[in-house]
Design a protein around this motif. Structure first.
Motif, PDB file in Angstrom:
ATOM      1  N   ARG A  74       0.835  -1.213   0.000  1.00  0.00           N
ATOM      2  CA  ARG A  74       0.000   0.000   0.000  1.00  0.00           C
ATOM      3  C   ARG A  74       0.866   1.259   0.000  1.00  0.00           C
ATOM      4  N   VAL A  75       1.992   1.206   0.712  1.00  0.00           N
ATOM      5  CA  VAL A  75       2.898   2.361   0.706  1.00  0.00           C
ATOM      6  C   VAL A  75       3.471   2.539  -0.699  1.00  0.00           C
ATOM      7  N   LEU A  76       3.923   1.461  -1.314  1.00  0.00           N
ATOM      8  CA  LEU A  76       4.479   1.566  -2.673  1.00  0.00           C
ATOM      9  C   LEU A  76       3.439   2.102  -3.652  1.00  0.00           C
ATOM     10  N   ASP A  77       2.167   1.816  -3.362  1.00  0.00           N
ATOM     11  CA  ASP A  77       1.084   2.291  -4.226  1.00  0.00           C
ATOM     12  C   ASP A  77       0.677   3.733  -3.918  1.00  0.00           C
ATOM     13  N   GLY A  78       1.256   4.326  -2.863  1.00  0.00           N
ATOM     14  CA  GLY A  78       0.996   5.743  -2.632  1.00  0.00           C
ATOM     15  C   GLY A  78       0.516   6.136  -1.253  1.00  0.00           C
ATOM     16  N   MET A  79       0.180   5.188  -0.375  1.00  0.00           N
ATOM     17  CA  MET A  79      -0.274   5.549   0.973  1.00  0.00           C
ATOM     18  C   MET A  79       0.879   6.159   1.776  1.00  0.00           C
ATOM     19  N   GLY A  80       0.608   7.254   2.448  1.00  0.00           N
ATOM     20  CA  GLY A  80       1.609   7.836   3.341  1.00  0.00           C
ATOM     21  C   GLY A  80       1.801   6.962   4.565  1.00  0.00           C
ATOM     22  N   PHE A  81       3.012   6.986   5.157  1.00  0.00           N
ATOM     23  CA  PHE A  81       3.339   6.081   6.266  1.00  0.00           C
ATOM     24  C   PHE A  81       4.177   6.863   7.283  1.00  0.00           C
ATOM     25  N   LEU A  82       3.575   7.101   8.464  1.00  0.00           N
ATOM     26  CA  LEU A  82       4.301   7.784   9.540  1.00  0.00           C
ATOM     27  C   LEU A  82       4.691   6.755  10.591  1.00  0.00           C
ATOM     28  N   VAL A  83       5.958   6.676  10.879  1.00  0.00           N
ATOM     29  CA  VAL A  83       6.508   5.645  11.751  1.00  0.00           C
ATOM     30  C   VAL A  83       7.058   6.343  12.990  1.00  0.00           C
ATOM     31  N   LEU A  84       6.445   6.006  14.158  1.00  0.00           N
ATOM     32  CA  LEU A  84       6.755   6.749  15.378  1.00  0.00           C
ATOM     33  C   LEU A  84       7.659   5.960  16.319  1.00  0.00           C
ATOM     34  N   HIS A  85       8.692   6.627  16.804  1.00  0.00           N
ATOM     35  CA  HIS A  85       9.549   6.151  17.884  1.00  0.00           C
ATOM     36  C   HIS A  85      10.025   4.717  17.647  1.00  0.00           C
TER      37      HIS A  85
END
Ligand code: ZN
Length: 254
Positions: A90-101
């Protein structure tokens, strides 16, 4: 602009097993993060946890998510490979991904980085000073030159990630370590932002400046409706050129 659909996902472990952590985040760290994001009228925010069906990351849920935010620490190994692949795709297809701590060790992030993603760390209530080093970056909008956290977990280099495409924040800790705390990556059509502060034992996600950063990051990471992929051999040329005939050549099979 239509609203950005944000899903805040939490492994939901420390709040369940520790009274001290539950006292800081009584309804889960995901709820506090979601409340901060909900103050922005451009966002529609929902939450999910690892305890839900399909670990809270079903095909349907991801299909309705523009930006996924992940907080995790203790239960990385429980996430099935199949679900990690789903998030990665899904990320490769365009979904943004916020990864915390401590989510820097979650399976989808590690796969998207292609490195080990480990770091030095120490839980010692040290001070963190987080410097904005890319002042014109959209994620830095509205921020002062630096943020100070009187007590946070210490992380230290080397942080074993690929060199970030854009580095927005660097942290200094009173124990002497430094750390790349705000890292942007482009993977496929997707955008990824890693943000370091947010150890579960501190009320970091109640801070207005941290909430500002997460809202800015969601807006930066939202999907962009760019051109479709155009892969493959022998595309029709855009200019009037002579097409060479290679049909007689023998191509070795791989
Ligand atoms: Zn931590």
């Amino acid at each position: 602009m239509s609203k950005i659909r944000v899903l805040v996902w939490n492994e939901n472990y420390h709040e369940q097993v520790s009274e001290a952590i539950a006292a800081i985040y009584p309804r889960g760290i995901h709820t506090t993060i979601a409340e901060g994001l909900s103050t922005d009228p451009d966002l529609t925010v929902s939450t999910a946890t690892m305890d839900m069906e399909e670990f809270g990351l079903s095909e349907e849920a991801l299909a309705q998510t523009d930006v996924l935010i992940v907080w995790a620490h203790h239960r990385h190994g429980e996430l099935p490979d199949e679900i990690a692949t789903r998030v990665q795709q899904r990320v490769l297809d365009g979904m943004g991904f916020l990864v915390l701590h401590s989510a820097h060790l979650c399976k989808p992030f590690v796969r998207l980085m292609g490195t080990v993603c480990r770091s030095r760390w120490r839980e010692n209530d040290e001070k963190e000073r987080l410097w904005v080093i890319e002042q014109g970056h959209p994620i830095a909008e509205g921020l002062p030159a630096y943020l100070e956290f009187e007590e946070e977990e210490t992380y230290g280099e080397r942080f074993d990630i690929p060199t970030p495409d854009e580095l927005v924040f660097i942290s200094w800790f009173s124990g002497g370590e430094v750390f790349r705390s705000g890292c942007c990556f482009y993977r496929g059509k997707g955008k990824i932002f890693y943000f370091r502060p947010g150890h579960e034992a501190y009320p970091t996600y109640y801070r207005e400046d941290v909430r500002r950063i997460l809202i800015n990051a969601v807006k930066w990471a939202r999907p962009i409706n760019g051109p479709a992929h155009a892969f493959g051999h022998h595309p029709v040329p855009l200019e009037n050129i002579r097409i060479q005939d290679h049909s007689d050549e023998i191509h070795p099979t791989l």
